[in-house]
Design a protein around this motif. Sequence first.
Motif, short mmCIF file in Angstrom:
data_model
loop_
_atom_site.label_atom_id
_atom_site.label_comp_id
_atom_site.label_asym_id
_atom_site.label_seq_id
_atom_site.Cartn_x
_atom_site.Cartn_y
_atom_site.Cartn_z
N VAL A 157 25.48 20.48 26.80
CA VAL A 157 25.06 19.81 26.03
C VAL A 157 26.29 19.45 24.88
N GLU A 158 26.62 18.34 24.43
CA GLU A 158 27.67 18.74 23.48
C GLU A 158 27.40 17.93 21.38
N VAL A 159 27.83 18.26 20.79
CA VAL A 159 27.68 18.11 19.23
C VAL A 159 28.84 18.21 18.72
N PRO A 160 29.12 17.95 17.51
CA PRO A 160 29.94 17.86 16.92
C PRO A 160 30.42 19.32 16.37
N TYR A 161 31.30 19.57 16.26
CA TYR A 161 32.03 21.19 15.35
C TYR A 161 30.89 21.57 13.74
N GLU A 162 30.86 20.32 13.50
CA GLU A 162 30.13 20.41 12.23
C GLU A 162 28.09 21.08 12.30
N TRP A 173 22.36 20.94 6.91
CA TRP A 173 22.45 20.63 8.27
C TRP A 173 24.14 19.22 8.03
N TYR A 174 24.46 19.65 9.02
CA TYR A 174 25.49 18.66 10.25
C TYR A 174 24.88 16.84 8.82
N ALA A 175 25.44 16.49 8.09
CA ALA A 175 25.42 15.24 7.45
C ALA A 175 25.35 13.60 8.46
N GLU A 176 25.86 13.96 9.45
CA GLU A 176 25.53 12.58 10.24
C GLU A 176 24.45 12.93 10.39
N ASP A 228 21.17 12.51 7.87
CA ASP A 228 21.12 11.20 8.40
C ASP A 228 20.15 9.86 8.40
N HIS A 229 20.44 10.33 9.79
CA HIS A 229 20.17 10.39 11.40
C HIS A 229 18.79 10.88 11.08
N LEU A 230 17.96 11.43 11.15
CA LEU A 230 16.72 12.29 10.78
C LEU A 230 15.95 11.25 10.10
N LEU A 231 16.58 10.92 8.86
CA LEU A 231 16.04 10.80 7.86
C LEU A 231 15.95 9.07 7.75
N ARG A 232 16.55 8.46 8.54
CA ARG A 232 17.32 6.98 9.31
C ARG A 232 15.56 6.59 9.34
N ARG A 233 15.55 7.45 10.86
CA ARG A 233 14.43 7.93 11.86
C ARG A 233 12.86 7.74 11.32
#
Length: 399
Positions: free
Chosen positions: A230-235, A110-113, A116-121
């Motif tokens: 829909v736009e997402v980061p390259y990672e 997974w893309y780290a950011e 991290d967001h999923l776990l934070r939620r």
Amino acid sequence: MTATDDAGKRTYDLPVPDLSEAALAQATAEIAEHAAEYDRTGEVPVKGLEAAWRAGLVTATVGTRYGGPGVGTIDAVRIVQAIGEGDPSVALIVTNTLMAHAAQAELGGWYAEHYDHLLRRSVREPAFVNAIRAEPELGAPARGGIPKTTITRTENGWRIDGHKAYATGGTALTYHSVWVTADEPDTPSHRPRVGHVTVPGDAEGITWVETWDHLGLRASNTHDVVYDGVEVPYEAFREIPRQPDGSYRDPAATAGPGSFAHPALYIGVARAARSAFAEFARTRVPSALGKPIAETERIQAVAGEIDLQIATAETLAHGTLRRLEAGDDSVLPQLSVIKVAIARAVVSATQTAVAALGNPGLTRNNRLERHLRDALCIRVHPPQEDFALVQAGRRVLGA
């Protein structure tokens, strides 16, 4: 609550669920309380999902390196079975999330950011993820083919465009893991890369099309979804490696230990059907009989047959996983046909219960009618019966 490990990676204070039989039974009962209501409305089963989250079941497979409990496959199957006994629509949404966390714990990617967001939620509220793979024209990808949904390079990452079908979870999803083809005509191999891209559920350009009007699992919200620019980061893109012959092997085409979670939720449905049958039999007193039908040998034999089928399904599921846990890999080639046997036992158990009761078993105000509809949905999960049997037959015959 977040913390940082010795390597500087963010970790999260996620609950360790109580997986005792009593605690799981309590979760089952709380989730079941609203199952009939959501079956009728088809709405996202919010109350059941919240109950599963409060019990710590939704994040049970989050890896220990992220601050999660890191429960193994056997306990994950027990969790899913308990939730499925309460409401299989809730169980399907939770199962897909548990499988995603387990895969991340084992393989990463997974893309780290995003993770991290999923776990934070997940710490403060229910957060769900699903692999969005099927398409209206392609159907289930386990049969072969590559997706028409594409990602195209932009200055800042990727642009996603496409139409997906059977996207369980609907608007309840915090993240989509979308199966895509990279639109890269200038790659050295001239072969498109295929993989998954993680997409926030609230990203601009996502439109849900409410196509789900199904026989069973009516509250699973397995609708179509359209991605328009829909736009997402390259990672956020993770490529699936090619096979030595240059082809792609779909991960869902071959059963693995983790894939036993889907059959497990339907074992839960069969257990709920057994309970509903027993309750009806104990309270049904025909005037001509003068006693509950539960006291007749015919109904006792039917109850025994239902129990036999459930015992078969549970033993196949849990016994196979324990063999694998003990290092017995000889069973690996048979995982797909074992899943077929589990499906047959689940359907047989629920059909036996309904058939014995006649009209009452098919009446909407009887829980058995809902359990039968839900149990029949086990057949759609890959690898499907005909595919599994052909593959097993070729293996046996050396073809």
